[in-house]
Design a protein around this motif. Structure first.
Motif, PDB file in Angstrom:
ATOM      1  N   ALA A   7      33.447  26.927  40.607  1.00 43.75           N
ATOM      2  CA  ALA A   7      34.535  27.851  40.953  1.00 43.75           C
ATOM      3  C   ALA A   7      35.635  26.665  40.267  1.00 43.75           C
ATOM      4  N   VAL A   8      36.555  27.493  39.369  1.00 38.82           N
ATOM      5  CA  VAL A   8      37.558  26.533  38.327  1.00 38.82           C
ATOM      6  C   VAL A   8      38.511  26.619  39.229  1.00 38.82           C
ATOM      7  N   HIS A   9      39.290  25.304  39.536  1.00 35.70           N
ATOM      8  CA  HIS A   9      40.598  25.074  39.951  1.00 35.70           C
ATOM      9  C   HIS A   9      40.623  25.385  41.458  1.00 35.70           C
ATOM     10  N   PHE A  10      39.539  25.730  42.143  1.00 34.73           N
ATOM     11  CA  PHE A  10      39.583  26.081  43.832  1.00 34.73           C
ATOM     12  C   PHE A  10      38.223  25.789  44.125  1.00 34.73           C
ATOM     13  N   LEU A  43      40.837  32.028  38.818  1.00 36.66           N
ATOM     14  CA  LEU A  43      41.747  32.848  39.304  1.00 36.66           C
ATOM     15  C   LEU A  43      42.877  32.829  38.304  1.00 36.66           C
ATOM     16  N   ASP A  44      43.119  34.265  37.946  1.00 34.28           N
ATOM     17  CA  ASP A  44      44.087  34.590  36.749  1.00 34.28           C
ATOM     18  C   ASP A  44      45.479  34.912  37.245  1.00 34.28           C
ATOM     19  N   LYS A  45      46.591  34.495  36.951  1.00 35.29           N
ATOM     20  CA  LYS A  45      47.847  34.803  37.446  1.00 35.29           C
ATOM     21  C   LYS A  45      48.144  36.102  37.022  1.00 35.29           C
ATOM     22  N   LEU A  49      54.548  37.710  40.759  1.00 33.28           N
ATOM     23  CA  LEU A  49      54.413  36.011  41.058  1.00 33.28           C
ATOM     24  C   LEU A  49      53.186  35.545  42.132  1.00 33.28           C
ATOM     25  N   ASN A  50      53.161  36.369  43.057  1.00 34.54           N
ATOM     26  CA  ASN A  50      52.076  35.592  44.169  1.00 34.54           C
ATOM     27  C   ASN A  50      50.804  36.269  43.986  1.00 34.54           C
ATOM     28  N   THR A  51      50.457  37.179  42.953  1.00 36.52           N
ATOM     29  CA  THR A  51      49.148  37.838  43.040  1.00 36.52           C
ATOM     30  C   THR A  51      48.158  37.005  42.035  1.00 36.52           C
ATOM     31  N   GLY A  73      38.778  41.966  39.158  1.00 35.86           N
ATOM     32  CA  GLY A  73      39.048  42.586  40.108  1.00 35.86           C
ATOM     33  C   GLY A  73      39.881  42.080  41.201  1.00 35.86           C
ATOM     34  N   ASP A  74      40.233  42.826  42.329  1.00 27.95           N
ATOM     35  CA  ASP A  74      41.012  42.146  43.172  1.00 27.95           C
ATOM     36  C   ASP A  74      40.715  41.142  44.040  1.00 27.95           C
ATOM     37  N   THR A  75      39.044  41.406  44.279  1.00 30.63           N
ATOM     38  CA  THR A  75      38.528  40.132  45.019  1.00 30.63           C
ATOM     39  C   THR A  75      37.395  39.843  44.382  1.00 30.63           C
ATOM     40  N   PHE A  76      36.829  38.825  44.581  1.00 33.60           N
ATOM     41  CA  PHE A  76      35.576  38.228  43.808  1.00 33.60           C
ATOM     42  C   PHE A  76      34.387  39.204  44.203  1.00 33.60           C
TER      43      PHE A  76
END
Length: 117
Positions: A7-10, A43-45, A49-51, A73-76
């Motif tokens: 997991a990259v950055h989380f 996670l790609d911005k 802003l918050n998605t 996708g919207d979820t992993f």
């Protein structure tokens, strides 16, 4: 098959990692010579802003090659399902390719004995 989930950055929870491992283990029903796999979760911005858009990258190491798939996708879980559909198709294609390569190779020619009169 060895599966490495990054997991990259989380930090990903164990439930997600187990979900991905369970899905990847099903690929062995199509091709049992898969050596290992590497999974990268990012996670790609998004445009808002918050998605955050969820990205999954899967690299399968098979004898003599590797198979790579990148899906979002919207979820992993949704991204994993999309990636698994693509991976299943690519693994089947790779298996057929290796079968046809083996069939198309010319057999070694054995010189026939010549009878002399």
């Amino acid at each position: 098959m060895k599966i490495e989930v990054n997991a990259v950055h989380f930090s990903a929870d164990n439930g997600l990692k187990e979900f991905i491992q369970k899905k990847l283990n099903k690929l062995e029903t199509f091709y049992d010579k898969i050596i290992s796999s590497e999974v990268f979760l990012r996670l790609d911005k998004g445009e808002k802003l918050n998605t955050h858009k969820k990205l999954i990258e899967i690299k399968l190491n098979v004898p003599g090659s590797s198979i790579f798939v990148k899906e979002s996708g919207d979820t992993f879980e949704a991204a994993t399902d999309l990636a698994m559909d693509t991976l299943t198709r690519k693994v089947k294609q790779f298996k057929e390719k290796t079968k046809t390569i083996g069939r198309d190779m010319p057999e070694t020619l054995v010189p026939e004995e010549i009878e002399e009169d």
